[in-house]
Design a protein around this motif. Structure first.
Motif, PDB file in Angstrom:
ATOM      1  N   HIS A 135       7.682  -1.280  20.713  1.00  0.00           N
ATOM      2  CA  HIS A 135       6.334  -1.501  20.183  1.00  0.00           C
ATOM      3  C   HIS A 135       5.873  -0.360  19.277  1.00  0.00           C
ATOM      4  O   HIS A 135       5.388  -0.587  18.175  1.00  0.00           O
ATOM      5  N   THR A 136       6.051   0.883  19.726  1.00  0.00           N
ATOM      6  CA  THR A 136       5.578   2.008  18.913  1.00  0.00           C
ATOM      7  C   THR A 136       6.351   2.103  17.606  1.00  0.00           C
ATOM      8  O   THR A 136       5.775   2.381  16.555  1.00  0.00           O
ATOM      9  N   GLN A 137       7.661   1.851  17.687  1.00  0.00           N
ATOM     10  CA  GLN A 137       8.456   1.911  16.466  1.00  0.00           C
ATOM     11  C   GLN A 137       7.990   0.870  15.465  1.00  0.00           C
ATOM     12  O   GLN A 137       7.890   1.134  14.270  1.00  0.00           O
ATOM     13  N   LYS A 138       7.667  -0.312  15.982  1.00  0.00           N
ATOM     14  CA  LYS A 138       7.190  -1.381  15.114  1.00  0.00           C
ATOM     15  C   LYS A 138       5.924  -0.952  14.390  1.00  0.00           C
ATOM     16  O   LYS A 138       5.774  -1.127  13.183  1.00  0.00           O
ATOM     17  N   LEU A 139       5.007  -0.352  15.160  1.00  0.00           N
ATOM     18  CA  LEU A 139       3.739   0.070  14.566  1.00  0.00           C
ATOM     19  C   LEU A 139       3.963   1.163  13.526  1.00  0.00           C
ATOM     20  O   LEU A 139       3.364   1.138  12.450  1.00  0.00           O
ATOM     21  N   ARG A 140       4.862   2.108  13.851  1.00  0.00           N
ATOM     22  CA  ARG A 140       5.120   3.203  12.914  1.00  0.00           C
ATOM     23  C   ARG A 140       5.729   2.676  11.618  1.00  0.00           C
ATOM     24  O   ARG A 140       5.341   3.083  10.520  1.00  0.00           O
ATOM     25  N   LEU A 141       6.684   1.750  11.769  1.00  0.00           N
ATOM     26  CA  LEU A 141       7.330   1.174  10.585  1.00  0.00           C
ATOM     27  C   LEU A 141       6.310   0.453   9.726  1.00  0.00           C
ATOM     28  O   LEU A 141       6.270   0.597   8.503  1.00  0.00           O
ATOM     29  N   GLN A 142       5.462  -0.320  10.409  1.00  0.00           N
ATOM     30  CA  GLN A 142       4.444  -1.077   9.685  1.00  0.00           C
ATOM     31  C   GLN A 142       3.532  -0.140   8.902  1.00  0.00           C
ATOM     32  O   GLN A 142       3.204  -0.384   7.750  1.00  0.00           O
ATOM     33  N   LYS A 143       3.159   0.948   9.551  1.00  0.00           N
ATOM     34  CA  LYS A 143       2.250   1.908   8.914  1.00  0.00           C
ATOM     35  C   LYS A 143       2.918   2.527   7.682  1.00  0.00           C
ATOM     36  O   LYS A 143       2.306   2.637   6.613  1.00  0.00           O
ATOM     37  N   ALA A 144       4.182   2.896   7.841  1.00  0.00           N
ATOM     38  CA  ALA A 144       4.904   3.514   6.722  1.00  0.00           C
ATOM     39  C   ALA A 144       5.016   2.538   5.558  1.00  0.00           C
ATOM     40  O   ALA A 144       4.774   2.901   4.401  1.00  0.00           O
ATOM     41  N   LEU A 145       5.346   1.279   5.876  1.00  0.00           N
ATOM     42  CA  LEU A 145       5.510   0.294   4.813  1.00  0.00           C
ATOM     43  C   LEU A 145       4.187  -0.008   4.132  1.00  0.00           C
ATOM     44  O   LEU A 145       4.117  -0.203   2.921  1.00  0.00           O
ATOM     45  N   GLU A 146       3.105  -0.023   4.942  1.00  0.00           N
ATOM     46  CA  GLU A 146       1.781  -0.265   4.344  1.00  0.00           C
ATOM     47  C   GLU A 146       1.408   0.850   3.380  1.00  0.00           C
ATOM     48  O   GLU A 146       0.850   0.602   2.307  1.00  0.00           O
ATOM     49  N   SER A 147       1.720   2.081   3.783  1.00  0.00           N
ATOM     50  CA  SER A 147       1.369   3.184   2.893  1.00  0.00           C
ATOM     51  C   SER A 147       2.199   3.130   1.609  1.00  0.00           C
ATOM     52  O   SER A 147       1.706   3.426   0.526  1.00  0.00           O
ATOM     53  N   LEU A 148       3.454   2.683   1.726  1.00  0.00           N
ATOM     54  CA  LEU A 148       4.284   2.495   0.530  1.00  0.00           C
ATOM     55  C   LEU A 148       3.661   1.465  -0.391  1.00  0.00           C
ATOM     56  O   LEU A 148       3.605   1.641  -1.607  1.00  0.00           O
ATOM     57  N   GLU A 149       3.179   0.400   0.220  1.00  0.00           N
ATOM     58  CA  GLU A 149       2.578  -0.685  -0.549  1.00  0.00           C
ATOM     59  C   GLU A 149       1.348  -0.194  -1.306  1.00  0.00           C
ATOM     60  O   GLU A 149       1.169  -0.459  -2.484  1.00  0.00           O
ATOM     61  N   SER A 150       0.524   0.554  -0.592  1.00  0.00           N
ATOM     62  CA  SER A 150      -0.717   1.034  -1.225  1.00  0.00           C
ATOM     63  C   SER A 150      -0.382   2.003  -2.350  1.00  0.00           C
ATOM     64  O   SER A 150      -1.072   2.043  -3.363  1.00  0.00           O
ATOM     65  N   LEU A 151       0.699   2.768  -2.191  1.00  0.00           N
ATOM     66  CA  LEU A 151       1.075   3.715  -3.234  1.00  0.00           C
ATOM     67  C   LEU A 151       1.535   3.006  -4.492  1.00  0.00           C
ATOM     68  O   LEU A 151       1.164   3.374  -5.601  1.00  0.00           O
ATOM     69  N   SER A 152       2.347   1.949  -4.312  1.00  0.00           N
ATOM     70  CA  SER A 152       2.923   1.334  -5.501  1.00  0.00           C
ATOM     71  C   SER A 152       1.940   0.405  -6.185  1.00  0.00           C
ATOM     72  O   SER A 152       2.012   0.207  -7.379  1.00  0.00           O
ATOM     73  N   SER A 153       1.008  -0.165  -5.421  1.00  0.00           N
ATOM     74  CA  SER A 153       0.055  -1.074  -6.067  1.00  0.00           C
ATOM     75  C   SER A 153      -0.855  -0.305  -7.013  1.00  0.00           C
ATOM     76  O   SER A 153      -1.456  -0.884  -7.909  1.00  0.00           O
ATOM     77  N   VAL A 154      -0.950   1.014  -6.849  1.00  0.00           N
ATOM     78  CA  VAL A 154      -1.704   1.814  -7.799  1.00  0.00           C
ATOM     79  C   VAL A 154      -0.982   1.834  -9.138  1.00  0.00           C
ATOM     80  O   VAL A 154      -1.584   1.690 -10.198  1.00  0.00           O
ATOM     81  N   THR A 155       0.337   1.987  -9.062  1.00  0.00           N
ATOM     82  CA  THR A 155       1.079   2.147 -10.312  1.00  0.00           C
ATOM     83  C   THR A 155       1.303   0.827 -11.033  1.00  0.00           C
ATOM     84  O   THR A 155       1.188   0.758 -12.246  1.00  0.00           O
ATOM     85  N   ASN A 156       1.646  -0.233 -10.307  1.00  0.00           N
ATOM     86  CA  ASN A 156       1.828  -1.518 -11.007  1.00  0.00           C
ATOM     87  C   ASN A 156       0.929  -2.577 -10.382  1.00  0.00           C
ATOM     88  O   ASN A 156       1.092  -2.959  -9.234  1.00  0.00           O
ATOM     89  N   SER A 157       0.001  -3.041 -11.178  1.00  0.00           N
ATOM     90  CA  SER A 157      -0.978  -3.979 -10.639  1.00  0.00           C
ATOM     91  C   SER A 157      -0.695  -5.374 -11.173  1.00  0.00           C
ATOM     92  O   SER A 157      -0.681  -5.598 -12.374  1.00  0.00           O
ATOM     93  N   ASN A 158      -0.445  -6.278 -10.240  1.00  0.00           N
ATOM     94  CA  ASN A 158      -0.430  -7.712 -10.563  1.00  0.00           C
ATOM     95  C   ASN A 158       0.522  -8.106 -11.674  1.00  0.00           C
ATOM     96  O   ASN A 158       0.191  -8.940 -12.502  1.00  0.00           O
ATOM     97  N   ALA A 159       1.671  -7.492 -11.732  1.00  0.00           N
ATOM     98  CA  ALA A 159       2.634  -7.844 -12.770  1.00  0.00           C
ATOM     99  C   ALA A 159       3.721  -8.763 -12.222  1.00  0.00           C
ATOM    100  O   ALA A 159       4.612  -9.143 -12.951  1.00  0.00           O
ATOM    101  N   SER A 160       3.635  -9.113 -10.939  1.00  0.00           N
ATOM    102  CA  SER A 160       4.686  -9.955 -10.356  1.00  0.00           C
ATOM    103  C   SER A 160       4.464 -11.415 -10.715  1.00  0.00           C
ATOM    104  O   SER A 160       3.321 -11.883 -10.765  1.00  0.00           O
TER     105      SER A 160
END
Lengths: 241, 328
Positions: B10-35
């Protein structure tokens, strides 16, 4: 038998114009170029796409476009009674052909000459509407493999029982012997690529039923688009700069 | 989720999710809505004139995507960069491939392209290093250079008129790869760079990041210039002796020390973890992950476990957040 109760509910509790729940997942087969699992209620289908790759039998190679091959199989455990199925039976050959033709219509084959694309679809759980589920799964797998297509193909079936048009028949309704219309459309171009019916229906009723199936196709298309968009965004975000 | 069949608690799942969410927030700054996905229309300014590139088509006056990917614009050119797809070769790319057929005057290589690539006998240096016409004898001895199932490194030379691909290996750094592992990853994770050959001195390892998504991790081989090798002829009795000694030397040469083999596996596993998470593969990132694993004192096989995967995701999120902050 009564397929629509007086309250207007079907055997599995749906309204006549209601679809079963959709679920799709990309990347189910790790070694394939593209793969997907698609579920419509209890019908569950897995599709894998390999290619474009070198043609296996030189004689079949086409100089101006890609060769498309498709294989449809039903798992032994997919139906209620477990039975061994011979590989090349009539039903599966016919469905393989149907899927190949519908996919060939939307893949831009002229961009990949001298190559071949293999599509494998297998039914894991059969509960009616396997044909449409297979086409939807194949579309998802092709999009996942990055193969250029002029449009998505989505498919849905509709029937006519107890003087009511019913959307997305399940196994019990399918085996009732009424008409079963399978429609495949290109949602963006708004064109029909597949239309199958093995019974007779009066013209005006047929139009209603087909209209219903087309609406179902559009709903499927929206869902598929959502899944693909989410997947694309995820891949791009993960990849980083 | 693709390739993520890890037994996370459970804790690993939460940690992974948090890390991936932060990655997402970082990249959405650089490329917005180009997909875009298949059959999405791409907004363009029609008056300026548009050049439609790969992954696009025209439909009722609109530019429409034909693949899933990210919109890229270069001046008037609009194209869609696909993510998961087969390798699209460009002239000058360095690739790793596997020989699948020895044909007359050529080898056929599997390189994850829609067709097999062709390496002509005439477009590679002969082992004796002499520049000359290839004779029929050379053609008969082709198997002594490369056999079926050999792994080879080469460069994309050009496209034939029918779309098939020609390779060349006109340097000592290209050629057969031995004593190592080949990894297959999605080509979109490898970026085209100036440098694709890396010699990791601290591990004694050669790393080749092929543009086609085939990656070679192997023991370091000194590039020998065979041109100078012009041995004077010896009398027969001496020759026999030297032959025996060469076989012993050869044995020593083909032996890879345990340490090197472990290093190969460690680097290969670092790449495997990065690809299951879908992070792009560069030399810096790979070395960072290898360092992380040694610092944590993990065994090589433990690198493929759930805990290390979570650690890598967290590390990557941290790295990217630092680099974006620096940019600002």
């Amino acid at each position: 038998m009564e397929f629509v109760s007086p309250e207007g509910l079907r055997l599995d509790g749906r309204r006549p114009m209601e679809m079963r729940q959709l679920r799709a997942e990309l990347g189910a087969v790790s070694r394939a170029d593209g793969s997907a699992i698609f579920e419509m209620g209890n019908t569950k289908v897995i599709a894998a796409v390999y290619g474009p790759r070198e043609v296996q039998h030189r004689g079949q190679q086409l100089n101006d476009k890609a060769l498309i091959r498709c294989e449809y199989t039903m798992a032994n455990f997919s139906t209620g009674d477990r039975m061994r199925r011979p590989k090349g039976d009539r039903r599966s050959t016919e469905i393989s052909l149907v899927i190949r033709q519908t996919m060939e219509a939307c893949i831009m084959t002229h961009l990949m000459p001298h190559s071949q694309i293999d599509i494998f679809v297998q039914v894991l759980q059969a509960d009616g509407g396997t044909r449409s589920a297979c086409i939807n799964a194949a579309t998802l797998a092709l999009a996942d493999a990055g193969i250029p297509m002029c449009d998505l193909v989505t498919s849905c079936s509709a029937g006519y029982l107890n003087t009511t048009p019913l959307l997305d028949l399940n196994y019990v309704e399918d085996s009732a012997g009424g008409p079963d219309v399978t429609v495949g459309i290109l949602p963006k171009l708004d064109k029909v690529t597949l239309l199958q019916m093995d019974a007779k229906l009066p013209m005006d009723i047929f139009e209603n039923v087909m209209q219903l199936a087309t609406e179902g196709c559009k709903a499927v298309a929206n869902y598929i688009r959502e899944v693909l968009m989410e997947n694309t965004k995820q891949l791009e975000n993960r990849r980083g700069v | 989720m693709r390739g993520m069949e890890l037994p996370l608690n459970h804790t690993q799942k939460l940690r992974l999710q948090k890390a991936l969410e932060s990655l997402e927030s970082l990249s959405s700054v650089t490329n917005s809505n180009a997909s875009v996905t298949v059959a999405d229309s791409i907004p363009v300014n029609q008056e300026d004139g548009v050049l439609k590139g790969h992954g696009t088509t025209e439909l009722e006056g609109e530019v429409v995507a034909t693949v899933c990917g990210v919109i890229e614009r270069v001046n008037k050119l609009v194209y869609v960069r696909t993510l998961r797809a087969r390798y699209k070769p460009e002239v000058g790319d360095i690739i790793v491939g596997r020989v699948i057929e020895v044909a007359p005057k050529r080898w056929r290589l599997e390189i994850n392209f829609s067709q097999d690539a062709v390496l002509m006998l005439s477009s590679m240096n002969l082992p004796d290093g002499i520049q000359r016409r290839r004779t029929a004898v050379d053609e008969l001895n082709m198997r002594s250079i490369f056999e079926e199932d050999d792994v080879i490194c080469a460069e994309v030379r050009d496209f034939m008129r029918d779309g098939s691909l020609q390779l060349q290996a006109r340097s000592q750094k290209y050629g057969k790869l031995e004593r190592g592992q080949m990894l297959t990853i999605s080509p979109y994770l490898v970026k085209r760079r100036k440098q694709h050959f890396h010699h990791l001195e601290q591990y004694g390892i050669d790393l080749i990041l092929g543009c086609n998504g085939f990656i070679w991790v192997g023991e370091h081989v000194e590039i020998k210039d065979n041109m100078i090798e012009d041995e004077p002829t010896k009398p027969d009795s001496k020759n026999k002796k030297s032959q025996i000694s060469t076989t012993l030397e050869e044995q020593e040469e083909t032996y890879t020390t345990l340490e090197t083999r472990q290093n190969i596996c460690r680097i290969a596993n670092a790449i495997r973890v990065l690809t299951t998470l879908g992070f792009s593969i560069t030399l810096d990132v790979i070395l960072e992950i290898v360092d992380l694993s040694t610092k944590k004192g993990l065994d090589i096989h433990e690198m493929l476990g759930a805990e290390f995967c979570v650690l890598v995701a967290e590390k990557e999120a941290e790295r990217r957040s630092v680099s974006t902050r620096r940019k600002r």
